[in-house]
Motif scaffolding. Sequence first.
Motif, PDB file in Angstrom:
ATOM      1  N   ILE A   1       0.832  -1.208   0.000  1.00 17.66           N
ATOM      2  CA  ILE A   1       0.000   0.000   0.000  1.00 17.66           C
ATOM      3  C   ILE A   1       0.865   1.256   0.000  1.00 17.66           C
ATOM      4  O   ILE A   1       0.525   2.268  -0.626  1.00 17.66           O
ATOM      5  N   TYR A   2       2.016   1.188   0.676  1.00 13.05           N
ATOM      6  CA  TYR A   2       2.918   2.351   0.699  1.00 13.05           C
ATOM      7  C   TYR A   2       3.627   2.518  -0.644  1.00 13.05           C
ATOM      8  O   TYR A   2       3.926   3.646  -1.046  1.00 13.05           O
TER       9      TYR A   2
ATOM     10  N   ILE B   1      -4.826   1.841  -8.329  1.00 15.79           N
ATOM     11  CA  ILE B   1      -4.693   0.591  -7.580  1.00 15.79           C
ATOM     12  C   ILE B   1      -5.179  -0.598  -8.411  1.00 15.79           C
ATOM     13  O   ILE B   1      -4.586  -1.685  -8.380  1.00 15.79           O
ATOM     14  N   TYR B   2      -6.240  -0.398  -9.182  1.00 14.92           N
ATOM     15  CA  TYR B   2      -6.751  -1.506  -9.994  1.00 14.92           C
ATOM     16  C   TYR B   2      -5.731  -1.936 -11.035  1.00 14.92           C
ATOM     17  O   TYR B   2      -5.555  -3.134 -11.301  1.00 14.92           O
TER      18      TYR B   2
ATOM     19  N   GLY C   1      -6.082  -4.630  -5.746  1.00 17.54           N
ATOM     20  CA  GLY C   1      -6.444  -4.826  -4.344  1.00 17.54           C
ATOM     21  C   GLY C   1      -5.598  -5.847  -3.614  1.00 17.54           C
ATOM     22  O   GLY C   1      -5.695  -5.991  -2.399  1.00 17.54           O
ATOM     23  N   GLY C   2      -4.760  -6.583  -4.327  1.00 17.64           N
ATOM     24  CA  GLY C   2      -3.938  -7.613  -3.691  1.00 17.64           C
ATOM     25  C   GLY C   2      -2.589  -7.077  -3.245  1.00 17.64           C
ATOM     26  O   GLY C   2      -2.333  -5.880  -3.396  1.00 17.64           O
ATOM     27  N   PRO C   3      -1.725  -7.928  -2.726  1.00 13.26           N
ATOM     28  CA  PRO C   3      -2.003  -9.334  -2.382  1.00 13.26           C
ATOM     29  C   PRO C   3      -2.738  -9.448  -1.040  1.00 13.26           C
ATOM     30  O   PRO C   3      -2.497  -8.663  -0.128  1.00 13.26           O
TER      31      PRO C   3
ATOM     32  N   SER D   1     -12.923   2.220  -2.709  1.00 17.26           N
ATOM     33  CA  SER D   1     -13.439   2.249  -4.082  1.00 17.26           C
ATOM     34  C   SER D   1     -13.299   0.894  -4.768  1.00 17.26           C
ATOM     35  O   SER D   1     -14.198   0.481  -5.515  1.00 17.26           O
ATOM     36  N   THR D   2     -12.207   0.181  -4.525  1.00 15.11           N
ATOM     37  CA  THR D   2     -12.059  -1.154  -5.122  1.00 15.11           C
ATOM     38  C   THR D   2     -12.991  -2.157  -4.442  1.00 15.11           C
ATOM     39  O   THR D   2     -13.478  -3.083  -5.085  1.00 15.11           O
ATOM     40  N   TYR D   3     -13.243  -1.952  -3.153  1.00 12.64           N
ATOM     41  CA  TYR D   3     -14.201  -2.811  -2.435  1.00 12.64           C
ATOM     42  C   TYR D   3     -15.597  -2.653  -3.031  1.00 12.64           C
ATOM     43  O   TYR D   3     -16.310  -3.639  -3.277  1.00 12.64           O
ATOM     44  N   ILE D   4     -15.999  -1.407  -3.289  1.00 12.87           N
ATOM     45  CA  ILE D   4     -17.321  -1.133  -3.869  1.00 12.87           C
ATOM     46  C   ILE D   4     -17.417  -1.728  -5.267  1.00 12.87           C
ATOM     47  O   ILE D   4     -18.434  -2.333  -5.638  1.00 12.87           O
TER      48      ILE D   4
END
Length: 290
Positions: free
Chosen positions: A154-155, A229-230, A235-237, A245-248
């Motif tokens: 994420i960083y 991010i997509y 969204g991984g790993p 937003s990726t969760y939605i």
Amino acid sequence: MGVRKTIYWFFVPGLLLYLTFFIYPTLKGLYYSFTDWDGMSETLNFVGLRNYVNVAENTIFHKALFNNLKFMFSVVIVQTLVSLVLALLLVRNTKVNIGLRALYFFPTILSSAAVGFIGTYLYDPNSGLLNAVLNQIGLSFLSNNWLGDPSIAIYSVAGIQAWAHIGQMIILFVAGLHGIPEELNEAPRLDGGNRWQIFRFVTWPLLAPAATLVIAYTTIQSFKAFDLIYVMTRGGPSYSTEILSTYIYSAAFQNYNFGHASAASIYFLAIIALVTFVQFKALRSDKLPN
């Protein structure tokens, strides 16, 4: 009176666009959040607050929210500090400084997808530029699988987000610095003040409106980093880069649970509004030290 009525008509196109592309979808999403609609069926059932309860109890949603906050704070801190320092260095309108500002601004004009592909290449553990440079300068022990390690992924993405928009923030800070009269900096300099004292007691308080805009805009950007991010991680790993937003998106277009996704979107909207409100309260210029 006729002229005044004519002026009001100029608001109509913008108002229609706002109602069509913001108010209507928001109200429609609020309506779907109380249903079990799957996005395809012609029928749906009202389920009350069940979607909101399910979202609030979902562990992946909790992880996405926590990731989003880590991503936001990382981007806001890095992007704001680096762009402020660079703006202070490039504030004078020399040919070199103007050229450097344009160079830093260049990534901003790229699409987020293009920036994501650049970041993916940069972080590739086998042929990526970052690991290659570290190996060449004798820092191979720092080489890593930047997007494959859940503890730092994420960083790593946050670093690319900050890099892509630093140039934009430099322009905002430079504009704020140009709005400060030179005599306000000159007077404390003649009184023996050093650069840090002048910045702390003169420049920074007067730069507060620009800083507030930069931080608020950066915060909203970090919550809307879906495409970056997509492209880079999806969204991984192990959900380590999953954000709201990726969760939605996953809930709506992969699990076909539009009711659940709509409820998560309402939470998302409330969280952004709350964070932005707190920031504006904390960064009000009349509360800054002087």
